[in-house]
Scaffold this motif. Structure first.
Motif, mmCIF file in Angstrom:
data_model
loop_
_atom_site.group_PDB
_atom_site.id
_atom_site.type_symbol
_atom_site.label_atom_id
_atom_site.label_comp_id
_atom_site.label_asym_id
_atom_site.label_seq_id
_atom_site.Cartn_x
_atom_site.Cartn_y
_atom_site.Cartn_z
ATOM 1 N N SER A 145 0.826 -1.208 0.000
ATOM 2 C CA SER A 145 0.000 0.000 0.000
ATOM 3 C C SER A 145 0.863 1.262 0.000
ATOM 4 O O SER A 145 0.567 2.221 -0.720
ATOM 5 C CB SER A 145 -0.950 -0.015 1.205
ATOM 6 O OG SER A 145 -1.875 1.042 1.119
ATOM 7 N N ALA A 146 1.939 1.259 0.775
ATOM 8 C CA ALA A 146 2.835 2.422 0.796
ATOM 9 C C ALA A 146 3.437 2.668 -0.585
ATOM 10 O O ALA A 146 3.492 3.811 -1.054
ATOM 11 C CB ALA A 146 3.941 2.214 1.828
ATOM 12 N N GLU A 147 3.863 1.596 -1.233
ATOM 13 C CA GLU A 147 4.454 1.742 -2.564
ATOM 14 C C GLU A 147 3.422 2.184 -3.592
ATOM 15 O O GLU A 147 3.714 3.001 -4.467
ATOM 16 C CB GLU A 147 5.145 0.441 -2.983
ATOM 17 C CG GLU A 147 6.414 0.204 -2.191
ATOM 18 C CD GLU A 147 7.105 -1.123 -2.485
ATOM 19 O OE1 GLU A 147 6.543 -1.970 -3.213
ATOM 20 O OE2 GLU A 147 8.224 -1.302 -1.960
ATOM 21 N N ALA A 148 2.205 1.672 -3.482
ATOM 22 C CA ALA A 148 1.142 2.065 -4.410
ATOM 23 C C ALA A 148 0.831 3.563 -4.292
ATOM 24 O O ALA A 148 0.436 4.197 -5.276
ATOM 25 C CB ALA A 148 -0.119 1.247 -4.151
ATOM 26 N N HIS A 149 1.038 4.116 -3.104
ATOM 27 C CA HIS A 149 0.786 5.537 -2.879
ATOM 28 C C HIS A 149 2.067 6.372 -2.962
ATOM 29 O O HIS A 149 2.052 7.560 -2.654
ATOM 30 C CB HIS A 149 0.107 5.739 -1.523
ATOM 31 C CG HIS A 149 -1.302 5.270 -1.507
ATOM 32 N ND1 HIS A 149 -1.651 3.962 -1.252
ATOM 33 C CD2 HIS A 149 -2.460 5.924 -1.755
ATOM 34 C CE1 HIS A 149 -2.965 3.834 -1.324
ATOM 35 N NE2 HIS A 149 -3.473 5.006 -1.636
#
Length: 166
Positions: free
Chosen positions: A66-70
């Motif tokens: 999720s962090a990488e997607a954002h």
């Protein structure tokens, strides 16, 4: 809106019981820690495992995915191990004993207490060593407490359920 205070806090408070009946659950996701500036809100679609407000900003525990997607910067890729016993928020010494056992094994830990359970975030790649250390802690305590005849086998198991929804 009325408030209710539960006295005492629900959950187990006996350190001997907490340690001798300790079971663990390893979550498959890789979790990370990040911070957002004071007053900045996390993206609405960010998966949030935990939020904690500090004077310097907002600490967020989320999945690495999720962090990488954002496109958010993060630190401490880790695995979450849930200590699968309903420990009281008033329990004394439980997390200290867990932390000491992990320290003895050379494993750092970032503990988080929820209403029902405690959770340990351990460095990615150290999760199996952490599970083994916690298994040893529980087995030694169970034998010390004369519970070895009621032992149900291994303490550790993988958690194949998705992260909790907030």
């Amino acid at each position: 809106m009325s408030t209710t205070t539960l006295n005492p806090a629900p959950g187990e408070t006996s350190l001997a019981t907490l340690l001798s009946t300790l079971k663990t659950r390893l979550h498959p996701e890789t979790f990370v820690f990040l911070t957002l500036a004071k007053g900045e809100a996390p993206p609405a679609s960010l998966f949030i495992q935990m939020l904690f407000r500090e004077a310097e900003g907002l600490t967020v525990i989320t999945t690495q995915e999720s962090a990488e997607a954002h496109r958010l910067e993060y630190i401490f890729p880790s695995k979450m191990i849930t200590l699968d016993i309903h420990s009281s928020l008033e329990a004394v010494g439980f997390m200290a004993a867990v932390s000491a056992k992990l320290t003895e094994s050379g494993i750092g830990v970032n503990p988080v207490s929820g209403f029902f359970h405690d959770h340990c975030f351990v460095p990615l790649g150290k999760e199996q060593d952490a599970l083994k250390a916690l298994d040893t802690l529980a087995r030694i305590r169970a034998v010390d407490d004369g519970m070895s005849s009621s032992w149900e086998g291994t303490v550790t198991r993988d958690c194949n359920t998705p992260p909790f929804d907030v």
